[in-house]
Scaffold this motif. Sequence first.
Motif, PDB file in Angstrom:
ATOM      1  N   PHE A 114      22.588  48.743 -38.664  1.00 47.19           N
ATOM      2  CA  PHE A 114      22.978  50.030 -39.236  1.00 47.19           C
ATOM      3  C   PHE A 114      22.099  51.153 -38.669  1.00 47.19           C
ATOM      4  O   PHE A 114      22.599  52.191 -38.232  1.00 47.19           O
ATOM      5  CB  PHE A 114      22.865  49.968 -40.763  1.00 47.19           C
ATOM      6  N   VAL A 115      20.789  50.930 -38.651  1.00 48.26           N
ATOM      7  CA  VAL A 115      19.863  51.944 -38.136  1.00 48.26           C
ATOM      8  C   VAL A 115      20.106  52.184 -36.650  1.00 48.26           C
ATOM      9  O   VAL A 115      20.051  53.325 -36.186  1.00 48.26           O
ATOM     10  CB  VAL A 115      18.401  51.552 -38.432  1.00 48.26           C
ATOM     11  N   THR A 116      20.390  51.141 -35.916  1.00 46.36           N
ATOM     12  CA  THR A 116      20.733  51.301 -34.500  1.00 46.36           C
ATOM     13  C   THR A 116      21.933  52.232 -34.372  1.00 46.36           C
ATOM     14  O   THR A 116      21.948  53.132 -33.524  1.00 46.36           O
ATOM     15  CB  THR A 116      21.037  49.938 -33.853  1.00 46.36           C
ATOM     16  N   GLY A 117      22.920  52.049 -35.226  1.00 45.60           N
ATOM     17  CA  GLY A 117      24.092  52.929 -35.228  1.00 45.60           C
ATOM     18  C   GLY A 117      23.745  54.362 -35.576  1.00 45.60           C
ATOM     19  O   GLY A 117      24.268  55.300 -34.973  1.00 45.60           O
ATOM     20  N   VAL A 118      22.860  54.545 -36.551  1.00 38.47           N
ATOM     21  CA  VAL A 118      22.437  55.900 -36.908  1.00 38.47           C
ATOM     22  C   VAL A 118      21.777  56.566 -35.701  1.00 38.47           C
ATOM     23  O   VAL A 118      22.086  57.713 -35.362  1.00 38.47           O
ATOM     24  CB  VAL A 118      21.470  55.884 -38.118  1.00 38.47           C
ATOM     25  N   VAL A 119      20.890  55.861 -35.032  1.00 35.62           N
ATOM     26  CA  VAL A 119      20.194  56.423 -33.872  1.00 35.62           C
ATOM     27  C   VAL A 119      21.180  56.775 -32.767  1.00 35.62           C
ATOM     28  O   VAL A 119      21.067  57.828 -32.138  1.00 35.62           O
ATOM     29  CB  VAL A 119      19.107  55.453 -33.357  1.00 35.62           C
ATOM     30  N   HIS A 120      22.157  55.918 -32.552  1.00 39.30           N
ATOM     31  CA  HIS A 120      23.116  56.135 -31.463  1.00 39.30           C
ATOM     32  C   HIS A 120      24.391  56.844 -31.917  1.00 39.30           C
ATOM     33  O   HIS A 120      25.343  56.955 -31.141  1.00 39.30           O
ATOM     34  CB  HIS A 120      23.477  54.799 -30.806  1.00 39.30           C
ATOM     35  N   ASP A 121      24.404  57.325 -33.170  1.00 39.91           N
ATOM     36  CA  ASP A 121      25.557  58.032 -33.734  1.00 39.91           C
ATOM     37  C   ASP A 121      26.829  57.195 -33.651  1.00 39.91           C
ATOM     38  O   ASP A 121      27.893  57.691 -33.299  1.00 39.91           O
ATOM     39  CB  ASP A 121      25.726  59.389 -33.037  1.00 39.91           C
ATOM     40  N   GLU A 122      26.706  55.905 -33.965  1.00 34.38           N
ATOM     41  CA  GLU A 122      27.844  54.997 -33.850  1.00 34.38           C
ATOM     42  C   GLU A 122      27.866  53.959 -34.961  1.00 34.38           C
ATOM     43  O   GLU A 122      27.896  52.767 -34.699  1.00 34.38           O
ATOM     44  CB  GLU A 122      27.775  54.216 -32.527  1.00 34.38           C
ATOM     45  N   VAL A 123      27.834  54.356 -36.224  1.00 34.69           N
ATOM     46  CA  VAL A 123      27.941  53.389 -37.313  1.00 34.69           C
ATOM     47  C   VAL A 123      29.430  53.133 -37.533  1.00 34.69           C
ATOM     48  O   VAL A 123      30.114  53.892 -38.213  1.00 34.69           O
ATOM     49  CB  VAL A 123      27.257  53.882 -38.602  1.00 34.69           C
ATOM     50  N   ASP A 124      29.908  52.049 -36.940  1.00 34.51           N
ATOM     51  CA  ASP A 124      31.321  51.728 -37.076  1.00 34.51           C
ATOM     52  C   ASP A 124      31.586  51.071 -38.430  1.00 34.51           C
ATOM     53  O   ASP A 124      30.665  50.761 -39.192  1.00 34.51           O
ATOM     54  CB  ASP A 124      31.805  50.850 -35.911  1.00 34.51           C
ATOM     55  N   ASP A 125      32.849  50.861 -38.737  1.00 36.02           N
ATOM     56  CA  ASP A 125      33.228  50.315 -40.041  1.00 36.02           C
ATOM     57  C   ASP A 125      32.659  48.926 -40.277  1.00 36.02           C
ATOM     58  O   ASP A 125      32.239  48.595 -41.393  1.00 36.02           O
ATOM     59  CB  ASP A 125      34.756  50.289 -40.191  1.00 36.02           C
ATOM     60  N   ALA A 126      32.623  48.096 -39.262  1.00 38.83           N
ATOM     61  CA  ALA A 126      32.097  46.732 -39.419  1.00 38.83           C
ATOM     62  C   ALA A 126      30.599  46.755 -39.732  1.00 38.83           C
ATOM     63  O   ALA A 126      30.127  45.998 -40.594  1.00 38.83           O
ATOM     64  CB  ALA A 126      32.364  45.915 -38.155  1.00 38.83           C
ATOM     65  N   THR A 127      29.875  47.623 -39.064  1.00 37.37           N
ATOM     66  CA  THR A 127      28.434  47.740 -39.316  1.00 37.37           C
ATOM     67  C   THR A 127      28.186  48.262 -40.720  1.00 37.37           C
ATOM     68  O   THR A 127      27.325  47.758 -41.444  1.00 37.37           O
ATOM     69  CB  THR A 127      27.778  48.659 -38.266  1.00 37.37           C
ATOM     70  N   TYR A 128      28.965  49.262 -41.123  1.00 38.57           N
ATOM     71  CA  TYR A 128      28.830  49.795 -42.478  1.00 38.57           C
ATOM     72  C   TYR A 128      29.179  48.729 -43.514  1.00 38.57           C
ATOM     73  O   TYR A 128      28.455  48.563 -44.505  1.00 38.57           O
ATOM     74  CB  TYR A 128      29.695  51.043 -42.687  1.00 38.57           C
ATOM     75  N   ALA A 129      30.236  48.005 -43.289  1.00 36.13           N
ATOM     76  CA  ALA A 129      30.646  46.951 -44.233  1.00 36.13           C
ATOM     77  C   ALA A 129      29.565  45.883 -44.347  1.00 36.13           C
ATOM     78  O   ALA A 129      29.291  45.374 -45.445  1.00 36.13           O
ATOM     79  CB  ALA A 129      31.972  46.330 -43.794  1.00 36.13           C
TER      80      ALA A 129
END
Length: 176
Positions: A114-129
Motif C-alpha cells: 500500500f505504501v509503495t502505491g502511495v509513493v508511486h501514486d498507484e494504489v490500485d483496487d487490489a492493493t487497497y482491498a
Amino acid sequence: MARVPYLTSVTASETIAEPLSKLPSLHVFGLMAHAETLFRPWLRFSGALLNHLALDPVLRELAILRVGQLTARYEWDQHVPVALAVGATQYQIDALDRGDLDALEPLSRAVVDFVTGVVHDEVDDATYASVSAFLDDREVVELTLVAGHYLMIARMMTTLRIDPDPAAGADALLLG
C-alpha cells in the motif's frame, strides 16, 4: 551538501529557538525550523503520528521505512531503531531492506505494498482491498497520513539535499 543551512537554538529566531533546543540535534529539525510559522504545528502533527494512532506502531514504522527506502535513506536510518523499539523484528527490517517482500507476513506485506502505491501514486483496487482486509477505515486513513507525511519530508530532504545524521534512537524521536 545541504542547500539550506540548518538552524540551531542559537541561530534560530526567538520563537523557534526554544522548541529547537528541546529536540535532538538532527538536520531534519534544523531544516524544518526555517518554516517558522509551521514548525510548532509540524512538531505536534509529527508527534501525533508517532504516538497517538490506532494504527499499530510496528505497521507505522514499516510504512515509514518503506517510504525511506524508496525516497530518502535518511528516514530509513533514523527509523530502524524506532521500528525495533516498538516491536518490529530484525527479520522484517532485513527482508524489507533487501527487497524480499514475500518474506513478510501478509499484513506487513499488505501495508508495504500500500505504501509503495502511495509513493508511486498507484494504489490500485487490489492493493487497497488487501490492506483494508486487515485494517479498519481509521487505520487505513492513518496509514495514508503516515505515508504521505514521510513522503513530504523525503521530498524536502532530497530537494534541499539534507546531510546524513547518525541515528538518534527511539527515545529521541518518540516525542509524545
